[in-house]
Design an enzyme around this catalytic site. Structure first.
Site, mmCIF file in Angstrom:
data_model
loop_
_atom_site.group_PDB
_atom_site.id
_atom_site.type_symbol
_atom_site.label_atom_id
_atom_site.label_comp_id
_atom_site.label_asym_id
_atom_site.label_seq_id
_atom_site.Cartn_x
_atom_site.Cartn_y
_atom_site.Cartn_z
ATOM 1 C CG HIS A 45 -2.072 0.832 1.276
ATOM 2 N ND1 HIS A 45 -2.407 1.689 0.265
ATOM 3 C CD2 HIS A 45 -3.002 1.075 2.263
ATOM 4 C CE1 HIS A 45 -3.488 2.395 0.606
ATOM 5 N NE2 HIS A 45 -3.853 2.037 1.828
ATOM 6 C CG HIS A 73 -4.017 0.682 -8.272
ATOM 7 N ND1 HIS A 73 -5.357 0.641 -8.029
ATOM 8 C CD2 HIS A 73 -3.474 1.495 -7.327
ATOM 9 C CE1 HIS A 73 -5.625 1.403 -6.978
ATOM 10 N NE2 HIS A 73 -4.507 1.929 -6.531
ATOM 11 C CG ASP A 107 3.081 4.433 -3.734
ATOM 12 O OD1 ASP A 107 3.011 5.537 -3.172
ATOM 13 O OD2 ASP A 107 2.350 3.469 -3.446
HETATM 14 N N1 CMC Z 1 5.232 -6.611 -10.346
HETATM 15 C C1 CMC Z 1 5.128 -7.803 -10.991
HETATM 16 N N2 CMC Z 1 3.974 -8.461 -11.168
HETATM 17 C C2 CMC Z 1 2.874 -7.915 -10.670
HETATM 18 C C3 CMC Z 1 2.895 -6.683 -9.991
HETATM 19 C C4 CMC Z 1 4.115 -6.031 -9.840
HETATM 20 N N3 CMC Z 1 4.210 -4.842 -9.214
HETATM 21 N N4 CMC Z 1 1.637 -6.361 -9.589
HETATM 22 C C5 CMC Z 1 0.859 -7.372 -10.015
HETATM 23 N N5 CMC Z 1 1.602 -8.301 -10.653
HETATM 24 C C6 CMC Z 1 1.121 -9.535 -11.296
HETATM 25 C C7 CMC Z 1 0.752 -10.584 -10.250
HETATM 26 O O1 CMC Z 1 1.854 -11.396 -9.953
HETATM 27 C C8 CMC Z 1 -0.349 -11.327 -10.980
HETATM 28 O O2 CMC Z 1 0.251 -12.154 -11.948
HETATM 29 P P1 CMC Z 1 -0.379 -13.622 -12.277
HETATM 30 O O3 CMC Z 1 -1.737 -13.324 -12.861
HETATM 31 O O4 CMC Z 1 0.563 -14.232 -13.223
HETATM 32 O O5 CMC Z 1 -0.488 -14.325 -10.956
HETATM 33 C C9 CMC Z 1 -1.084 -10.236 -11.737
HETATM 34 O O6 CMC Z 1 -0.096 -9.208 -11.972
HETATM 35 C C10 CMC Z 1 -2.265 -9.634 -10.970
HETATM 36 O O7 CMC Z 1 -1.789 -9.112 -9.745
HETATM 37 P P2 CMC Z 1 -2.530 -9.270 -8.370
HETATM 38 O O8 CMC Z 1 -1.502 -9.492 -7.297
HETATM 39 O O9 CMC Z 1 -3.640 -10.261 -8.459
HETATM 40 O O10 CMC Z 1 -3.173 -7.834 -8.211
HETATM 41 P P3 CMC Z 1 -3.768 -7.195 -6.885
HETATM 42 O O11 CMC Z 1 -4.876 -6.339 -7.327
HETATM 43 O O12 CMC Z 1 -4.066 -8.250 -5.873
HETATM 44 O O13 CMC Z 1 -2.545 -6.333 -6.310
HETATM 45 C C11 CMC Z 1 -1.064 -4.560 -5.943
HETATM 46 C C12 CMC Z 1 -2.408 -4.984 -6.519
HETATM 47 C C13 CMC Z 1 -0.979 -3.038 -5.979
HETATM 48 C C14 CMC Z 1 -0.944 -5.014 -4.476
HETATM 49 C C15 CMC Z 1 0.055 -5.193 -6.788
HETATM 50 O O14 CMC Z 1 -0.020 -4.722 -8.115
HETATM 51 C C16 CMC Z 1 1.436 -4.928 -6.217
HETATM 52 O O15 CMC Z 1 1.860 -5.642 -5.321
HETATM 53 N N6 CMC Z 1 2.174 -3.867 -6.701
HETATM 54 C C17 CMC Z 1 3.443 -3.513 -6.162
HETATM 55 C C18 CMC Z 1 3.264 -2.732 -4.870
HETATM 56 C C19 CMC Z 1 2.774 -1.315 -5.155
HETATM 57 O O16 CMC Z 1 3.302 -0.615 -5.997
HETATM 58 N N7 CMC Z 1 1.780 -0.883 -4.340
HETATM 59 C C20 CMC Z 1 1.243 0.459 -4.432
HETATM 60 C C21 CMC Z 1 -0.187 0.470 -4.925
HETATM 61 S S1 CMC Z 1 -0.742 2.114 -5.337
HETATM 62 C C22 CMC Z 1 -0.761 3.034 -3.896
HETATM 63 C C23 CMC Z 1 -1.467 2.470 -2.744
HETATM 64 O O17 CMC Z 1 -2.386 1.652 -2.838
HETATM 65 O O18 CMC Z 1 -1.121 2.870 -1.647
#
Ligand code: CMC
Length: 423
Positions: A268, A307, A363
């Site tokens: 987050h 996201h 971010d």
């Molecule tokens: N790098 C590599 N792969 C990713 C990333 C990433 N940053 N984000 C998602 N994926 C992949 C994930 O592995 C999955 O792949 P597969 O379908 O092969 O399993 C696919 O994309 C879908 O991801 P998800 O984990 O199901 O998506 P989510 O909605 O549960 O997670 C998230 C969203 C923001 C937690 C995630 O994208 C992430 O961990 N990003 C990196 C951390 C980040 O930058 N967070 C800040 C978010 S914005 C500000 C805030 O919320 O505060």
């Protein structure tokens, strides 16, 4: 019910049920009538992480994740960033309308009147270890404020709620600055209420022996823009936490301490800190392809990308990217921006990221600006929490007035042992 309904057939019993749709959604409780026997509990929806569950009706923030649209109370984020100040935006979030001149000056004066914290809070903060993480200090100090304002427990009194919201918006920069000064072994600087919200924050951060600290206006303005961009983002992890804890009628300081705790996580608000560490680790442009390969192999995440809601460019990241140049004109260019832009370029043309619709989020670029301004990564999430305070409180206030509000209490699907006896 006409067309505004959904018909569900239970194949176990052959029975059909007509569920009304409101704003295109069913009420999860309507599923409970679907039973195989009279004693059956009824059907629930299973939704860990709330991927498809609306927990409230809200009139504060609108996001269209496919189109990359973000609006507070109907106003596009780009227009607010270009034409408003953070305090105007905070007013908009809290009260629903942009303030006229008189309302803004009254609101600004009210916030300024509450910027000081009790001297015992200062002593409390002096007790942290020299190497305490600023987010830990922030979270604990927000919770500690609860002990100074016992009237905050009157959560049914709208005037008390408003006063507590003003107090929190006013005091959070003071606590954040004290956390920063503590980390640096510097004496705390009292608020200067003649200054704007961001200029005063910068005064409390960086004033040394000069009689009056005057922040560079370009940097104060850039920080104000960053505060606007971070002010709200509908039902994210920390805002949902604010609503869940607030639903127990805990006071707003304690609810907000919980919200700030949720924000601190690297998935987050803590992601901005991780982005800088990642860029430092990559070190130079020629190392990017190998790094991207390790992300694609699932060995790590590309922090600042992806996201839950945006499946397009995060509009906040776009504004931040544009603001970066005005900051660099004052501070000198942070060379890390070149690495970040190259990561973005490579990722946006790579099938892995394209297929999963992973774009830079808020971010990805914010930390680079913060670093150019003189902040170390540990402070980045604190800088996120300051403006998000107004968003958290707007949601808390909205929930307080919502007739549908009850204590949050999800169900579970129990898969453990049946009854057994202790021998
Ligand atoms: N790098 C590599 N792969 C990713 C990333 C990433 N940053 N984000 C998602 N994926 C992949 C994930 O592995 C999955 O792949 P597969 O379908 O092969 O399993 C696919 O994309 C879908 O991801 P998800 O984990 O199901 O998506 P989510 O909605 O549960 O997670 C998230 C969203 C923001 C937690 C995630 O994208 C992430 O961990 N990003 C990196 C951390 C980040 O930058 N967070 C800040 C978010 S914005 C500000 C805030 O919320 O505060």
């Amino acid at each position: 019910m006409g067309n505004e309904s959904l018909t569900i057939t239970d194949n176990r019993t052959g029975k059909s049920y007509e569920l009304p749709l409101k704003h295109g959604n069913i009420r999860a409780m309507d599923l409970r009538q679907i039973k195989t026997t009279e004693k059956d509990f009824g059907v629930m929806s299973y939704d860990p992480a709330f991927l498809n569950t609306a927990a409230c009706e809200s009139r504060i923030t609108f996001i269209d994740g496919d189109l990359g649209i973000l609006r507070y109370r109907g106003y596009p984020i780009e227009q607010l960033a270009a034409k408003c100040s953070y305090l105007e935006t905070a007013y908009l979030l809290l009260y629903g309308e942009l303030p006229d001149e008189k309302k803004l000056s009254d609101f600004t004066a009210r916030v300024a009147r509450h910027t000081f914290i009790h001297e015992n809070m200062k002593k409390f903060m002096e007790g942290f270890r020299y190497d305490a993480h600023p987010m830990s200090m922030l979270v604990s100090s927000i919770a500690a404020l609860s002990s100074f304002y016992p009237d905050a427990r009157e959560v049914h009194n709208p005037e008390v709620r408003e006063l507590m919201a003003i107090r929190l918006i006013a005091k959070i920069p003071t606590i954040a600055a004290y956390a920063f000064r503590h980390t640096n072994g510097l004496p705390f600087v009292y608020p200067d209420n003649e200054l704007s919200y961001t200029a005063n924050f910068m005064n409390m951060l960086w004033k040394m022996a000069e009689p009056k600290f005057l922040a560079n206006p370009v940097l104060a303005h850039a920080l104000d823009i960053l505060f606007i961009l971070h002010a709200d983002h509908e039902q994210n992890c920390s805002t949902s936490t604010m609503r869940v804890v607030g639903s127990s009628q805990a006071d707003p300081f304690l609810s907000m301490a919980a919200a700030a705790s949720a924000l601190s996580g690297p998935l987050h608000g803590g992601a901005n800190e991780e982005v800088l560490r990642m860029i430092d680790e990559i070190g130079s442009i020629e190392h990017i392809p190998a790094f991207i390969e390790s992300v694609k192999k699932g060995e790590r995440k590309l922090m600042g990308f992806g996201h839950r809601v945006y499946k397009n460019y995060d509009p906040r990241a776009q504004v931040i990217k544009e603001t970066a140049d005005s900051v660099f004109a004052v501070t000198g260019r942070n060379p890390k921006v070149d690495i970040a832009r190259e990561i973005e370029k490579i990722a946006l043309s790579d099938e892995y990221f394209v297929k999963r619709r992973l774009y830079p989020n808020v971010d990805f670029y914010s930390g680079i600006i913060y670093e150019a301004m003189g902040f170390r990564p540990e402070m980045f999430t604190v800088l996120f929490a300051i403006p998000r305070t107004s968003g958290w409180l707007a949601h808390w206030e909205e929930q307080s007035k919502d007739a549908d509000t009850k204590i949050s209490r999800p169900r579970q699907v129990y898969l453990g042992s049946g009854e057994r006896n202790v021998k």
